[in-house]
Design an enzyme around this catalytic site. Structure first.
Site, PDB file in Angstrom:
ATOM      1  N   LEU A   1       0.859  -1.129   0.027  1.00  0.00           N
ATOM      2  CA  LEU A   1      -0.005   0.145   0.143  1.00  0.00           C
ATOM      3  C   LEU A   1       1.078   1.162  -0.035  1.00  0.00           C
ATOM      4  O   LEU A   1       1.614   1.732   0.908  1.00  0.00           O
ATOM      5  CB  LEU A   1      -0.838   0.035   1.155  1.00  0.00           C
ATOM      6  CG  LEU A   1      -1.730  -1.331   1.266  1.00  0.00           C
ATOM      7  CD1 LEU A   1      -2.739  -0.971   2.545  1.00  0.00           C
ATOM      8  CD2 LEU A   1      -2.414  -1.689   0.172  1.00  0.00           C
TER       9      LEU A   1
ATOM     10  N   GLY B   1      -0.642   6.866  -0.291  1.00  0.00           N
ATOM     11  CA  GLY B   1      -0.906   8.109   0.643  1.00  0.00           C
ATOM     12  C   GLY B   1      -0.090   9.280   0.167  1.00  0.00           C
ATOM     13  O   GLY B   1       1.134   9.031  -0.466  1.00  0.00           O
TER      14      GLY B   1
ATOM     15  N   LYS C   1       5.314  10.413   0.120  1.00  0.00           N
ATOM     16  CA  LYS C   1       5.873   9.775   1.243  1.00  0.00           C
ATOM     17  C   LYS C   1       6.935   8.574   1.032  1.00  0.00           C
ATOM     18  O   LYS C   1       7.875   8.452   1.600  1.00  0.00           O
ATOM     19  CB  LYS C   1       4.752   9.413   2.107  1.00  0.00           C
ATOM     20  CG  LYS C   1       5.212   8.987   3.554  1.00  0.00           C
ATOM     21  CD  LYS C   1       4.242   8.906   4.772  1.00  0.00           C
ATOM     22  CE  LYS C   1       3.151   7.819   4.317  1.00  0.00           C
ATOM     23  NZ  LYS C   1       2.465   7.711   5.751  1.00  0.00           N
TER      24      LYS C   1
ATOM     25  N   GLY D   1      -4.956   0.057  18.383  1.00  0.00           N
ATOM     26  CA  GLY D   1      -6.188  -0.838  18.346  1.00  0.00           C
ATOM     27  C   GLY D   1      -5.500  -2.262  19.247  1.00  0.00           C
ATOM     28  O   GLY D   1      -4.485  -2.757  18.624  1.00  0.00           O
TER      29      GLY D   1
ATOM     30  N   GLU E   1     -10.653  -0.758  19.161  1.00  0.00           N
ATOM     31  CA  GLU E   1     -10.058   0.416  18.920  1.00  0.00           C
ATOM     32  C   GLU E   1      -9.848   1.034  20.594  1.00  0.00           C
ATOM     33  O   GLU E   1     -10.623   0.758  21.317  1.00  0.00           O
ATOM     34  CB  GLU E   1     -10.552   1.478  18.217  1.00  0.00           C
ATOM     35  CG  GLU E   1     -10.413   1.054  16.606  1.00  0.00           C
ATOM     36  CD  GLU E   1      -9.181   0.767  16.412  1.00  0.00           C
ATOM     37  OE1 GLU E   1      -8.217   1.595  16.453  1.00  0.00           O
ATOM     38  OE2 GLU E   1      -9.082  -0.114  15.386  1.00  0.00           O
TER      39      GLU E   1
ATOM     40  N   HIS F   1      50.926  15.900  -3.404  1.00  0.00           N
ATOM     41  CA  HIS F   1      50.203  17.188  -3.210  1.00  0.00           C
ATOM     42  C   HIS F   1      49.666  17.834  -4.502  1.00  0.00           C
ATOM     43  O   HIS F   1      50.362  18.026  -5.411  1.00  0.00           O
ATOM     44  CB  HIS F   1      51.253  17.963  -2.157  1.00  0.00           C
ATOM     45  CG  HIS F   1      52.555  17.656  -2.017  1.00  0.00           C
ATOM     46  ND1 HIS F   1      52.781  17.114  -0.805  1.00  0.00           N
ATOM     47  CD2 HIS F   1      53.463  17.480  -2.677  1.00  0.00           C
ATOM     48  CE1 HIS F   1      54.122  16.949  -0.860  1.00  0.00           C
ATOM     49  NE2 HIS F   1      54.644  16.962  -1.876  1.00  0.00           N
TER      50      HIS F   1
ATOM     51  N   ASN G   1      56.960  10.043 -10.631  1.00  0.00           N
ATOM     52  CA  ASN G   1      56.698  10.903  -9.353  1.00  0.00           C
ATOM     53  C   ASN G   1      56.062  12.297  -9.862  1.00  0.00           C
ATOM     54  O   ASN G   1      56.542  12.836 -10.853  1.00  0.00           O
ATOM     55  CB  ASN G   1      58.081  11.361  -8.387  1.00  0.00           C
ATOM     56  CG  ASN G   1      57.802  12.157  -7.479  1.00  0.00           C
ATOM     57  OD1 ASN G   1      57.848  11.636  -6.189  1.00  0.00           O
ATOM     58  ND2 ASN G   1      57.908  13.505  -7.588  1.00  0.00           N
TER      59      ASN G   1
ATOM     60  N   SER H   1      57.570  20.388  -9.821  1.00  0.00           N
ATOM     61  CA  SER H   1      56.429  21.010  -9.551  1.00  0.00           C
ATOM     62  C   SER H   1      55.787  22.064 -10.197  1.00  0.00           C
ATOM     63  O   SER H   1      56.725  22.725 -11.147  1.00  0.00           O
ATOM     64  CB  SER H   1      56.930  21.607  -8.186  1.00  0.00           C
ATOM     65  OG  SER H   1      57.275  20.710  -7.218  1.00  0.00           O
TER      66      SER H   1
ATOM     67  N   ARG I   1      59.755  27.144 -19.986  1.00  0.00           N
ATOM     68  CA  ARG I   1      59.261  28.143 -19.081  1.00  0.00           C
ATOM     69  C   ARG I   1      60.031  29.374 -19.738  1.00  0.00           C
ATOM     70  O   ARG I   1      60.950  29.344 -20.064  1.00  0.00           O
ATOM     71  CB  ARG I   1      59.440  27.746 -17.479  1.00  0.00           C
ATOM     72  CG  ARG I   1      61.071  27.462 -17.364  1.00  0.00           C
ATOM     73  CD  ARG I   1      61.089  27.260 -15.686  1.00  0.00           C
ATOM     74  NE  ARG I   1      62.325  27.075 -15.399  1.00  0.00           N
ATOM     75  CZ  ARG I   1      62.844  25.866 -14.721  1.00  0.00           C
ATOM     76  NH1 ARG I   1      62.262  24.965 -14.362  1.00  0.00           N
ATOM     77  NH2 ARG I   1      64.251  25.876 -14.430  1.00  0.00           N
TER      78      ARG I   1
END
Length: 452
Positions: free
Chosen positions: A8, A11, A22, A137, A151, A360, A374, A402, A437
């Site tokens: 059921l 509801g 629900k 009940g 009840e 890191h 690495n 890095s 770079r």
């Protein structure tokens, strides 16, 4: 004997104050009604009839099940009326188990016990004893046979002293059920058809009515508001934590652990506080999970350590790996044996080879990193051009300095070295050094800007 189940679930759940039906609210990460369906599936039900009403489209979109019979209750006119919607699909020669859709903690062995009781009687009720049954009940018995449900408002003082109450869950033959459903009346203050009226009908026919009880009252507790939902969530988490600890898992604080799926564990697993497990997760032997981690649909092999505040989703962590703290493994991440991912490292669709390290501040996306490579702090695989994803391949024993950016598609050869701060856009040969770079410029006696 063949049996079917009627659930059921029509509801609205007004007191939930939600646009979601629900029964679709989750307990342990699973919609309540889905939990019940899963339980009766494992019980071996031949057919499941789901009576639905409010939010039917949402229900059908969420509960995707084969061999599920959807029975529409267009108007909510009581529990008896709800079962009437399934009656045309019920066979006379089968037993019918009727369950409510908002009691998600019902156990399979409790329902098995109810089925066993039905084999020796005509109507089997699931009842429970409560310390305070006020408003409920009461079960009335005569020579151990149930004769009525009274009840609370209608009960005598002696009857109010009875602790055994009705849960609304029951089992009977299809023939009896359909006959009694046809005799239900809505001549009551609410103008509804009550399923519990069939108990009085059975008693008036001299039917044998017996009961089974759950291990704990929480199994049959329903949900009508958010407070009750939270209470059931905590009850389920306590149950699951107890089962894990019984099976040898160390939970440093069981009250601060949430399992919202399934967890398979090896021996001597240790889980710290505030860990959340979602979906299907497997932990090998001697795995340690630090505080505040989230594990979702992942596999973590023997002797791995997951440090605090890490998130692992749809990823595989190999034997003796270390992850974190504050690491994130996204879908498709694979760490091979003895690999290490440190703090503020993110991986997605990337393989970190055996013994490789990214300790890191690194992003590895659409990447393949060879054994013992690495990866220096601040390394980024630039895998997305705004339209397409491209792959970065880093050979074994390579060293990435890095703050390097590796612009995919790109290959870094075995044993190659990338100088810190480089932007790599083309292949680096094996054992080569690549430095890319801007040239440093020094200006002597530079006057710093001053505030005016």
């Amino acid at each position: 004997m063949a049996f079917s189940v009627v659930v059921l679930a029509a509801g609205k759940g007004t007191r939930m104050k939600s646009s979601l039906p629900k029964v679709l609210h989750k307990v342990g990460g699973v919609p309540m009604v889905q939990r019940i369906i899963n339980t009766v599936r494992s019980l071996g039900a031949d057919n499941i009839h789901l009576v639905y009403g409010h939010g039917g489209d949402q229900l059908k979109a969420t509960v995707v099940e084969e061999n599920l019979n959807w029975c529409l209750q267009a108007e909510q006119l009581g529990t008896g009326h709800a079962v009437q919607q399934a009656a045309p699909h019920i066979n006379d020669d089968e037993d019918v188990l009727i369950l409510v859709g908002d009691a998600p903690l019902i156990r399979e062995d409790t329902l098995s016990a109810l089925k066993a009781v039905k084999e020796s009687c005509d109507l089997a009720l699931l009842t429970v004893n409560l310390d305070d049954p006020t408003g409920m009940g009461r079960i009335i018995r005569e020579n151990d046979n149930i004769t009525a449900i009274v009840e609370h408002k209608d009960a005598t003082e002696a009857q109010r002293a009875i602790k055994e109450i009705n849960t609304g869950m029951m089992m009977m033959s299809g023939a009896d059920l359909k006959r009694w459903l046809g005799e239900l009346s809505n001549d009551n203050a609410q103008g509804e058809y009550y399923l519990t009226d069939v108990i009085a009908m059975a008693a008036s026919e001299g039917k044998r009515i017996q009961s089974a009880q759950p291990q704990s009252a929480v199994e049959v507790e329903g949900v009508n508001n958010r407070l009750q939902l939270a209470n059931l969530e905590r009850a389920l988490q306590n149950r699951q934590a107890d089962e894990l600890m019984t099976n040898g898992v160390t939970l440093l604080d069981p009250s601060r652990f949430d399992l919202r799926g399934t967890l398979q564990t090896g021996n001597d697993v240790i889980i710290d506080v505030n860990v959340i497990v979602e979906g299907d997760v497997t932990l090998g032997n001697n795995v340690e999970i630090g505080a505040n981690c989230i594990l979702r649909n992942c596999t973590i092999a023997d002797n791995a350590v997951i440090e605090a505040n890490s998130i692992i989703e749809e990823a595989r962590v190999g034997e003796a790996c270390t992850v974190g703290p504050y690491a994130r493994l996204r879908p498709g991440a694979v760490m091979q044996k003895n690999a290490k991912v440190g703090n503020f490292v993110e991986m997605k669709k990337a393989v970190l080879g055996e013994g490789a390290k990214a300790n890191h501040l690194t992003y590895l996306g659409d990447a393949e990193v060879g054994a013992k490579a690495n990866i220096g702090a601040g390394t980024i695989t630039c895998n997305y051009d705004g339209v397409n994803k491209s792959k970065t391949v880093i050979g074994e024993n390579a060293f990435i300095g890095s703050n390097s950016s590796l612009v995919a598609p790109v290959n870094i050869g075995k044993g190659a070295t990338v100088g810190a701060g480089s932007v790599i856009t083309s292949t680096v040969d094996e054992a080569a050094l690549a430095v890319a770079r801007g040239k440093q410029r020094n200006i002597p006696n530079w006057p710093r800007p001053t505030k005016k």
